[in-house]
Design a protein around this motif. Sequence first.
Motif, PDB file in Angstrom:
ATOM      1  N   LYS A 308      11.806 -40.039 -22.902  1.00 54.14           N
ATOM      2  CA  LYS A 308      11.873 -41.205 -23.778  1.00 54.14           C
ATOM      3  C   LYS A 308      12.729 -42.317 -23.175  1.00 54.14           C
ATOM      4  N   PHE A 309      13.765 -41.945 -22.431  1.00 55.43           N
ATOM      5  CA  PHE A 309      14.656 -42.933 -21.805  1.00 55.43           C
ATOM      6  C   PHE A 309      14.711 -42.684 -20.293  1.00 55.43           C
ATOM      7  N   PRO A 310      13.643 -43.019 -19.576  1.00 59.02           N
ATOM      8  CA  PRO A 310      13.587 -42.696 -18.140  1.00 59.02           C
ATOM      9  C   PRO A 310      14.544 -43.506 -17.279  1.00 59.02           C
ATOM     10  N   ASN A 311      15.033 -44.629 -17.779  1.00 51.47           N
ATOM     11  CA  ASN A 311      15.883 -45.497 -16.969  1.00 51.47           C
ATOM     12  C   ASN A 311      17.369 -45.351 -17.292  1.00 51.47           C
ATOM     13  N   SER A 312      17.711 -44.454 -18.161  1.00 53.34           N
ATOM     14  CA  SER A 312      19.113 -44.288 -18.550  1.00 53.34           C
ATOM     15  C   SER A 312      19.868 -43.470 -17.506  1.00 53.34           C
ATOM     16  N   ARG A 313      20.917 -44.047 -16.971  1.00 52.60           N
ATOM     17  CA  ARG A 313      21.732 -43.321 -16.000  1.00 52.60           C
ATOM     18  C   ARG A 313      22.494 -42.190 -16.666  1.00 52.60           C
ATOM     19  N   PHE A 314      22.897 -42.376 -17.920  1.00 58.37           N
ATOM     20  CA  PHE A 314      23.609 -41.326 -18.640  1.00 58.37           C
ATOM     21  C   PHE A 314      22.756 -40.076 -18.774  1.00 58.37           C
ATOM     22  N   ILE A 315      21.456 -40.266 -18.938  1.00 57.95           N
ATOM     23  CA  ILE A 315      20.553 -39.139 -19.158  1.00 57.95           C
ATOM     24  C   ILE A 315      20.047 -38.548 -17.845  1.00 57.95           C
ATOM     25  N   ASN A 316      19.731 -39.376 -16.880  1.00 57.87           N
ATOM     26  CA  ASN A 316      19.031 -38.913 -15.684  1.00 57.87           C
ATOM     27  C   ASN A 316      19.885 -38.842 -14.431  1.00 57.87           C
ATOM     28  N   LYS A 317      21.074 -39.413 -14.444  1.00 55.34           N
ATOM     29  CA  LYS A 317      21.912 -39.412 -13.253  1.00 55.34           C
ATOM     30  C   LYS A 317      22.628 -38.069 -13.103  1.00 55.34           C
ATOM     31  N   ASN A 318      22.525 -37.474 -11.911  1.00 52.89           N
ATOM     32  CA  ASN A 318      23.221 -36.239 -11.594  1.00 52.89           C
ATOM     33  C   ASN A 318      24.353 -36.521 -10.621  1.00 52.89           C
ATOM     34  N   TYR A 319      25.522 -35.985 -10.941  1.00 56.33           N
ATOM     35  CA  TYR A 319      26.700 -36.164 -10.094  1.00 56.33           C
ATOM     36  C   TYR A 319      27.008 -34.848  -9.382  1.00 56.33           C
ATOM     37  N   ILE A 320      27.239 -34.942  -8.094  1.00 60.49           N
ATOM     38  CA  ILE A 320      27.587 -33.775  -7.303  1.00 60.49           C
ATOM     39  C   ILE A 320      29.105 -33.676  -7.212  1.00 60.49           C
ATOM     40  N   LEU A 321      29.676 -32.603  -7.741  1.00 57.71           N
ATOM     41  CA  LEU A 321      31.121 -32.405  -7.739  1.00 57.71           C
ATOM     42  C   LEU A 321      31.494 -31.293  -6.781  1.00 57.71           C
ATOM     43  N   LYS A 322      32.541 -31.543  -6.033  1.00 54.41           N
ATOM     44  CA  LYS A 322      33.040 -30.543  -5.089  1.00 54.41           C
ATOM     45  C   LYS A 322      34.507 -30.281  -5.386  1.00 54.41           C
ATOM     46  N   VAL A 323      34.795 -29.045  -5.731  1.00 54.88           N
ATOM     47  CA  VAL A 323      36.170 -28.633  -6.027  1.00 54.88           C
ATOM     48  C   VAL A 323      36.494 -27.457  -5.111  1.00 54.88           C
ATOM     49  N   PRO A 324      37.095 -27.730  -3.939  1.00 55.08           N
ATOM     50  CA  PRO A 324      37.432 -26.629  -3.020  1.00 55.08           C
ATOM     51  C   PRO A 324      38.336 -25.613  -3.703  1.00 55.08           C
ATOM     52  N   PRO A 325      38.158 -24.329  -3.439  1.00 51.53           N
ATOM     53  CA  PRO A 325      37.181 -23.722  -2.528  1.00 51.53           C
ATOM     54  C   PRO A 325      35.854 -23.378  -3.197  1.00 51.53           C
ATOM     55  N   LEU A 326      35.625 -23.872  -4.416  1.00 51.55           N
ATOM     56  CA  LEU A 326      34.395 -23.570  -5.124  1.00 51.55           C
ATOM     57  C   LEU A 326      33.225 -24.320  -4.501  1.00 51.55           C
ATOM     58  N   PRO A 327      32.015 -23.774  -4.592  1.00 50.32           N
ATOM     59  CA  PRO A 327      30.845 -24.488  -4.069  1.00 50.32           C
ATOM     60  C   PRO A 327      30.536 -25.710  -4.917  1.00 50.32           C
ATOM     61  N   ALA A 328      29.860 -26.659  -4.318  1.00 53.73           N
ATOM     62  CA  ALA A 328      29.510 -27.881  -5.028  1.00 53.73           C
ATOM     63  C   ALA A 328      28.551 -27.571  -6.172  1.00 53.73           C
ATOM     64  N   PHE A 329      28.677 -28.302  -7.270  1.00 53.49           N
ATOM     65  CA  PHE A 329      27.773 -28.130  -8.393  1.00 53.49           C
ATOM     66  C   PHE A 329      27.394 -29.484  -8.962  1.00 53.49           C
ATOM     67  N   ARG A 330      26.267 -29.500  -9.676  1.00 57.12           N
ATOM     68  CA  ARG A 330      25.704 -30.738 -10.199  1.00 57.12           C
ATOM     69  C   ARG A 330      26.092 -30.919 -11.657  1.00 57.12           C
ATOM     70  N   LEU A 331      26.507 -32.122 -12.006  1.00 58.38           N
ATOM     71  CA  LEU A 331      26.917 -32.438 -13.376  1.00 58.38           C
ATOM     72  C   LEU A 331      26.034 -33.536 -13.924  1.00 58.38           C
ATOM     73  N   ASN A 332      25.463 -33.288 -15.089  1.00 57.16           N
ATOM     74  CA  ASN A 332      24.671 -34.278 -15.801  1.00 57.16           C
ATOM     75  C   ASN A 332      25.337 -34.525 -17.150  1.00 57.16           C
ATOM     76  N   LEU A 333      25.621 -35.791 -17.457  1.00 60.03           N
ATOM     77  CA  LEU A 333      26.379 -36.103 -18.663  1.00 60.03           C
ATOM     78  C   LEU A 333      25.609 -35.744 -19.934  1.00 60.03           C
ATOM     79  N   LEU A 334      24.291 -35.915 -19.920  1.00 60.31           N
ATOM     80  CA  LEU A 334      23.506 -35.536 -21.099  1.00 60.31           C
ATOM     81  C   LEU A 334      23.623 -34.044 -21.353  1.00 60.31           C
ATOM     82  N   ARG A 335      23.463 -33.255 -20.302  1.00 55.17           N
ATOM     83  CA  ARG A 335      23.576 -31.811 -20.466  1.00 55.17           C
ATOM     84  C   ARG A 335      24.956 -31.418 -20.962  1.00 55.17           C
ATOM     85  N   LEU A 336      25.971 -32.039 -20.387  1.00 52.88           N
ATOM     86  CA  LEU A 336      27.339 -31.713 -20.789  1.00 52.88           C
ATOM     87  C   LEU A 336      27.551 -31.981 -22.270  1.00 52.88           C
ATOM     88  N   CYS A 337      27.130 -33.142 -22.738  1.00 50.12           N
ATOM     89  CA  CYS A 337      27.358 -33.516 -24.137  1.00 50.12           C
ATOM     90  C   CYS A 337      26.443 -32.748 -25.085  1.00 50.12           C
TER      91      CYS A 337
END
Length: 424
Positions: A308-337
């Motif tokens: 429904k909202f294909p252009n929303s960065r909040f919904i579709n943007k994925n952020y790659i987070l790296k917290v050593p020594p943990l492996p990198a993981f993907r964060l999506n704000l819609l999923r989080l909320c």
Amino acid sequence: MGVVTEDHHQTPLFLQSSLALSPHDQPIQRTGNVWTAVAHIITGVIGSGILSLAWCMAQLGWIGGSFSMLFFAFITLISAFLLSNCCRSPHPELGPTRNHSYLEAVHFNLGKRSAAVCSVFLRLNFLKVGVVYTITSAISMRAIQKSNCYHKEGHEAACEYGSTSNYMLLFGIVQALMSQIPNFRDGNIKGGIGGVPASTTTKKVWLVAQALGDIAFAFPFSVILIEIQKASTAAISITTFFYLCCAGFGYAAFGNSTPGNLLTGFGFYEPYWLIDFANACIILHLVGGYQVFSQPLFADLEGLIAEKFPNSRFINKNYILKVPPLPAFRLNLLRLCFRTTYVALTTGLAMLFPYFNQVVGVAGSLNFWPLVVFFPTQMYIVQKNIGPWTRKWIGVRIFTLVCLCVTLFALVGSLEGLITAKFG
């Protein structure tokens, strides 16, 4: 099990609906067999509902309880056969279209409007399972605390209480029941034909209805299965055998004092480590089961929002987070909320109605008829081109009507029990 698309998103099979198929959908490589199908069906069917079956047997009595469980097993098996024929459309064996999910089968056979109605019941089903699993896990955790405290202090008054796999769950239940073997050996089998007596006839009727709702919650697996009949028959037969054993042995051991939850309500504290282990197995099983039944709902609603909202960065943007020594993981704000809100919702509902048997009864009877009876029979009528008022059409309608009456009776009784437990 799922499908990995070119954009590396995994879509659960349940959600591959023809309502919104991705252009990146890939053919599915199937590596299972009859035995893996049986194992998955048993895993999907057996959950927290098994803990209430001894109480159900106590309310219905030996004959009524056994008959009721066999009745719901029969209805579930019929539903499995009907859904198996919907695996391919329009012909059940030759296809050529393969339906990968319950919702996709409804959409192909009954149309978009029926699929939209079905999707509401499916989402409600996932929500109710999350609530019931939350209640059950909390009760089991409290039971562990209660057992340990009693063992340490020596008497309950000195204690203060705060508010794996299916095979481990079954093992824990069987081990707890084995502690009652001396009762069986001495011939002290409790229980009766009529079940637990109630103060009034009306109260007995409500308890019987609630017991039927609890049994309905324990059996259906239609929302997670489009499989072959052979696996379905074997799995339901094995599941029914376990259910009858748990219900029968529990009622024989405790009689009219059979608790609502087989492992938490009977004041049995020795051997306390065995009870703790059984409840820990339940908690571990439900932690995984909560995710199994929640992820399809997450993917479904998140997919609709993203569409429904294909252009929303909040919904579709994925952020790659790296917290050593943990492996990198993907964060999506819609999923989080969204997922945090969902967990808070199920937890809040569980806290608002922390009544195991009553909630299980409502949850079981609420969706049993539409998902296990109505939609499968409607698809069968359409697929077989059964004309109105023919002998087969009348037989299917009578079957549907009888199941509807039983389900409504269970729903009304479970709601009455829930309201009474909440407001006295």
